[in-house]
Design a protein around this motif. Structure first.
Motif, PDB file in Angstrom:
ATOM      1  N   LEU A   4     -47.505   8.295   5.069  1.00 38.61           N
ATOM      2  CA  LEU A   4     -46.245   9.050   5.262  1.00 38.61           C
ATOM      3  C   LEU A   4     -45.791   9.706   3.867  1.00 38.61           C
ATOM      4  CD1 LEU A   4     -44.322   6.092   6.986  1.00 38.61           C
ATOM      5  CD2 LEU A   4     -45.651   8.291   7.916  1.00 38.61           C
ATOM      6  N   VAL A   5     -45.188  10.715   3.775  1.00 37.42           N
ATOM      7  CA  VAL A   5     -44.952  11.545   2.431  1.00 37.42           C
ATOM      8  C   VAL A   5     -43.407  11.945   2.748  1.00 37.42           C
ATOM      9  CG1 VAL A   5     -45.467  13.282   0.962  1.00 37.42           C
ATOM     10  CG2 VAL A   5     -47.357  12.024   1.897  1.00 37.42           C
ATOM     11  N   GLU A   6     -42.910  11.384   1.902  1.00 39.87           N
ATOM     12  CA  GLU A   6     -41.213  11.857   2.225  1.00 39.87           C
ATOM     13  C   GLU A   6     -41.104  13.017   1.092  1.00 39.87           C
ATOM     14  OE1 GLU A   6     -40.986   7.437   2.162  1.00 39.87           O
ATOM     15  OE2 GLU A   6     -42.017   8.628   1.060  1.00 39.87           O
ATOM     16  N   SER A   7     -40.047  13.947   1.485  1.00 46.97           N
ATOM     17  CA  SER A   7     -39.508  14.941   0.435  1.00 46.97           C
ATOM     18  C   SER A   7     -38.165  15.377   0.690  1.00 46.97           C
ATOM     19  CB  SER A   7     -40.552  16.307   0.511  1.00 46.97           C
ATOM     20  OG  SER A   7     -40.493  16.780   1.851  1.00 46.97           O
ATOM     21  N   GLY A   8     -37.593  16.188  -0.136  1.00 50.14           N
ATOM     22  CA  GLY A   8     -36.170  16.744  -0.168  1.00 50.14           C
ATOM     23  C   GLY A   8     -35.140  15.905  -0.771  1.00 50.14           C
ATOM     24  N   GLY A   9     -35.519  14.986  -1.564  1.00 48.88           N
ATOM     25  CA  GLY A   9     -34.563  14.389  -2.530  1.00 48.88           C
ATOM     26  C   GLY A   9     -34.290  14.969  -3.778  1.00 48.88           C
ATOM     27  N   LEU A  18     -28.089  16.946   2.512  1.00 48.44           N
ATOM     28  CA  LEU A  18     -29.425  17.054   2.083  1.00 48.44           C
ATOM     29  C   LEU A  18     -30.338  16.823   3.355  1.00 48.44           C
ATOM     30  CD1 LEU A  18     -30.243  15.021  -1.192  1.00 48.44           C
ATOM     31  CD2 LEU A  18     -30.475  17.606  -0.699  1.00 48.44           C
ATOM     32  N   ARG A  19     -31.322  17.360   3.471  1.00 44.78           N
ATOM     33  CA  ARG A  19     -32.235  17.042   4.661  1.00 44.78           C
ATOM     34  C   ARG A  19     -33.463  16.282   4.156  1.00 44.78           C
ATOM     35  NH1 ARG A  19     -35.620  20.941   8.671  1.00 44.78           N
ATOM     36  NH2 ARG A  19     -35.364  19.543  10.754  1.00 44.78           N
ATOM     37  N   LEU A  20     -33.899  15.188   4.302  1.00 43.45           N
ATOM     38  CA  LEU A  20     -35.135  14.673   4.015  1.00 43.45           C
ATOM     39  C   LEU A  20     -36.048  15.016   5.106  1.00 43.45           C
ATOM     40  CD1 LEU A  20     -33.899  11.177   2.682  1.00 43.45           C
ATOM     41  CD2 LEU A  20     -33.962  13.511   1.313  1.00 43.45           C
ATOM     42  N   LYS A  76     -45.496  18.043  15.131  1.00 40.71           N
ATOM     43  CA  LYS A  76     -45.520  18.397  13.703  1.00 40.71           C
ATOM     44  C   LYS A  76     -45.726  17.120  12.746  1.00 40.71           C
ATOM     45  CE  LYS A  76     -42.750  22.726  13.469  1.00 40.71           C
ATOM     46  NZ  LYS A  76     -41.465  23.036  12.593  1.00 40.71           N
ATOM     47  N   THR A  77     -45.729  15.847  13.603  1.00 47.02           N
ATOM     48  CA  THR A  77     -46.054  14.537  13.005  1.00 47.02           C
ATOM     49  C   THR A  77     -44.675  14.588  11.889  1.00 47.02           C
ATOM     50  OG1 THR A  77     -47.796  15.173  11.546  1.00 47.02           O
ATOM     51  CG2 THR A  77     -48.197  14.280  13.491  1.00 47.02           C
ATOM     52  N   GLU A  78     -43.740  14.974  12.197  1.00 48.54           N
ATOM     53  CA  GLU A  78     -42.823  14.888  11.316  1.00 48.54           C
ATOM     54  C   GLU A  78     -41.353  14.344  11.607  1.00 48.54           C
ATOM     55  OE1 GLU A  78     -43.704  19.216   8.954  1.00 48.54           O
ATOM     56  OE2 GLU A  78     -41.846  18.563   9.397  1.00 48.54           O
ATOM     57  N   ALA A  79     -40.667  13.813  10.658  1.00 45.91           N
ATOM     58  CA  ALA A  79     -39.235  13.158  11.069  1.00 45.91           C
ATOM     59  C   ALA A  79     -38.359  13.462   9.801  1.00 45.91           C
ATOM     60  CB  ALA A  79     -39.425  11.439  11.056  1.00 45.91           C
ATOM     61  N   TYR A  80     -36.983  13.403  10.424  1.00 43.30           N
ATOM     62  CA  TYR A  80     -36.089  13.983   9.417  1.00 43.30           C
ATOM     63  C   TYR A  80     -35.043  13.441   9.293  1.00 43.30           C
ATOM     64  CZ  TYR A  80     -38.957  18.037  10.778  1.00 43.30           C
ATOM     65  OH  TYR A  80     -40.009  18.896  11.234  1.00 43.30           O
ATOM     66  N   LEU A  81     -34.076  13.446   8.267  1.00 36.67           N
ATOM     67  CA  LEU A  81     -33.055  12.579   8.226  1.00 36.67           C
ATOM     68  C   LEU A  81     -31.908  13.609   7.393  1.00 36.67           C
ATOM     69  CD1 LEU A  81     -31.443   9.996   8.437  1.00 36.67           C
ATOM     70  CD2 LEU A  81     -31.786   9.595   5.697  1.00 36.67           C
ATOM     71  N   TRP A 113     -45.369   2.572   5.136  1.00 34.08           N
ATOM     72  CA  TRP A 113     -44.293   2.951   4.243  1.00 34.08           C
ATOM     73  C   TRP A 113     -44.496   4.249   3.414  1.00 34.08           C
ATOM     74  CZ3 TRP A 113     -39.324   1.002   4.396  1.00 34.08           C
ATOM     75  CH2 TRP A 113     -39.269  -0.363   5.172  1.00 34.08           C
ATOM     76  N   GLY A 114     -43.528   5.297   3.019  1.00 30.05           N
ATOM     77  CA  GLY A 114     -43.832   6.120   2.271  1.00 30.05           C
ATOM     78  C   GLY A 114     -43.684   5.828   0.917  1.00 30.05           C
ATOM     79  N   GLN A 115     -43.848   6.886  -0.101  1.00 34.22           N
ATOM     80  CA  GLN A 115     -43.670   6.221  -1.382  1.00 34.22           C
ATOM     81  C   GLN A 115     -42.186   6.816  -1.909  1.00 34.22           C
ATOM     82  OE1 GLN A 115     -44.395   9.177  -0.433  1.00 34.22           O
ATOM     83  NE2 GLN A 115     -43.223  10.668  -1.873  1.00 34.22           N
ATOM     84  N   GLY A 116     -41.209   7.164  -1.037  1.00 28.39           N
ATOM     85  CA  GLY A 116     -40.003   7.397  -1.411  1.00 28.39           C
ATOM     86  C   GLY A 116     -39.425   8.769  -2.188  1.00 28.39           C
ATOM     87  N   THR A 117     -38.260   9.079  -1.790  1.00 31.94           N
ATOM     88  CA  THR A 117     -37.866  10.410  -2.234  1.00 31.94           C
ATOM     89  C   THR A 117     -36.425  10.118  -2.994  1.00 31.94           C
ATOM     90  OG1 THR A 117     -37.279  12.732  -2.219  1.00 31.94           O
ATOM     91  CG2 THR A 117     -36.843  11.298  -0.356  1.00 31.94           C
ATOM     92  N   GLN A 118     -36.087  10.331  -4.074  1.00 30.95           N
ATOM     93  CA  GLN A 118     -34.815  10.005  -4.677  1.00 30.95           C
ATOM     94  C   GLN A 118     -33.697  11.082  -4.403  1.00 30.95           C
ATOM     95  OE1 GLN A 118     -34.216   7.227  -7.231  1.00 30.95           O
ATOM     96  NE2 GLN A 118     -31.926   8.146  -6.731  1.00 30.95           N
ATOM     97  N   VAL A 119     -32.638  10.314  -3.846  1.00 29.36           N
ATOM     98  CA  VAL A 119     -31.639  10.966  -3.537  1.00 29.36           C
ATOM     99  C   VAL A 119     -30.487  10.684  -4.763  1.00 29.36           C
ATOM    100  CG1 VAL A 119     -29.565  11.555  -2.074  1.00 29.36           C
ATOM    101  CG2 VAL A 119     -32.091  11.478  -1.201  1.00 29.36           C
ATOM    102  N   THR A 120     -29.843  11.435  -5.541  1.00 31.30           N
ATOM    103  CA  THR A 120     -28.579  11.102  -6.347  1.00 31.30           C
ATOM    104  C   THR A 120     -27.470  11.955  -5.876  1.00 31.30           C
ATOM    105  OG1 THR A 120     -30.275  10.600  -8.001  1.00 31.30           O
ATOM    106  CG2 THR A 120     -27.837  10.999  -8.641  1.00 31.30           C
ATOM    107  N   VAL A 121     -26.445  11.229  -5.671  1.00 31.22           N
ATOM    108  CA  VAL A 121     -25.000  12.087  -5.278  1.00 31.22           C
ATOM    109  C   VAL A 121     -24.121  11.812  -6.585  1.00 31.22           C
ATOM    110  CG1 VAL A 121     -23.045  12.267  -3.665  1.00 31.22           C
ATOM    111  CG2 VAL A 121     -25.760  11.445  -2.912  1.00 31.22           C
ATOM    112  N   SER A 122     -23.786  12.767  -7.279  1.00 27.52           N
ATOM    113  CA  SER A 122     -22.993  12.700  -8.229  1.00 27.52           C
ATOM    114  C   SER A 122     -21.358  13.099  -7.889  1.00 27.52           C
ATOM    115  CB  SER A 122     -23.129  14.021  -9.354  1.00 27.52           C
ATOM    116  OG  SER A 122     -23.024  15.164  -8.549  1.00 27.52           O
ATOM    117  N   SER A 123     -20.486  12.457  -8.551  1.00 27.51           N
ATOM    118  CA  SER A 123     -19.025  12.307  -8.102  1.00 27.51           C
ATOM    119  C   SER A 123     -18.347  13.400  -8.799  1.00 27.51           C
ATOM    120  CB  SER A 123     -18.389  11.109  -8.532  1.00 27.51           C
ATOM    121  OG  SER A 123     -18.551  10.788  -9.848  1.00 27.51           O
TER     122      SER A 123
END
Length: 123
Positions: A4-9, A18-20, A76-81, A113-123
């Motif tokens: 599994l490979v995540e992207s979009g973060g 955002l769409r992961l 497409k063997t894809e999932a989204y958030l 599990w995938g390796q993860g993608t970083q999401v950072t939300v600034s205030s």
């Protein structure tokens, strides 16, 4: 073995969206429940959302209900958030994972599990 490979973060301002994406290497992905988890620094991994293989059963963690939407495209063997109305508390590494069975909400139920993608939300 499913890879599994995540992207979009990325970095986004509070209130933004955002769409992961999560791409699976194997077409057997369509037979699995698919889930999203997240882990913030110094915290345990947290359940975010899960979707059954058919897409007919969906669960969300309490902290994201009404803001996040999980979906999948088995062809497409894809999932989204889709993440809307993001808050600084949503800052975390987001992971996708797959599990057997109709639905799964516990980390221990997921085998790949995938390796993860970083999401950072600034205030």
């Amino acid at each position: 073995q499913v890879q599994l490979v995540e992207s979009g973060g990325r970095l986004v301002q509070a209130g933004g969206s955002l769409r992961l994406s999560c791409v699976a290497s194997d077409r057997t992905f369509s037979a699995y429940t698919m889930g999203w988890f997240r882990q913030a620094p110094g915290k345990e991994r947290e359940f975010v959302a899960s979707i059954s293989w058919s897409g007919s059963v969906i669960y969300y963690g309490d902290s994201v209900k009404g803001r996040f939407t999980i979906s999948r495209d088995n062809a497409k063997t894809e999932a989204y958030l889709q993440m809307n109305s993001l808050k600084p508390d949503d800052t975390a590494v987001y992971y996708c994972a797959v599990a057997p069975g109709i639905i799964a909400t516990m980390e221990s139920e997921y085998g790949y599990w995938g390796q993860g993608t970083q999401v950072t939300v600034s205030s």
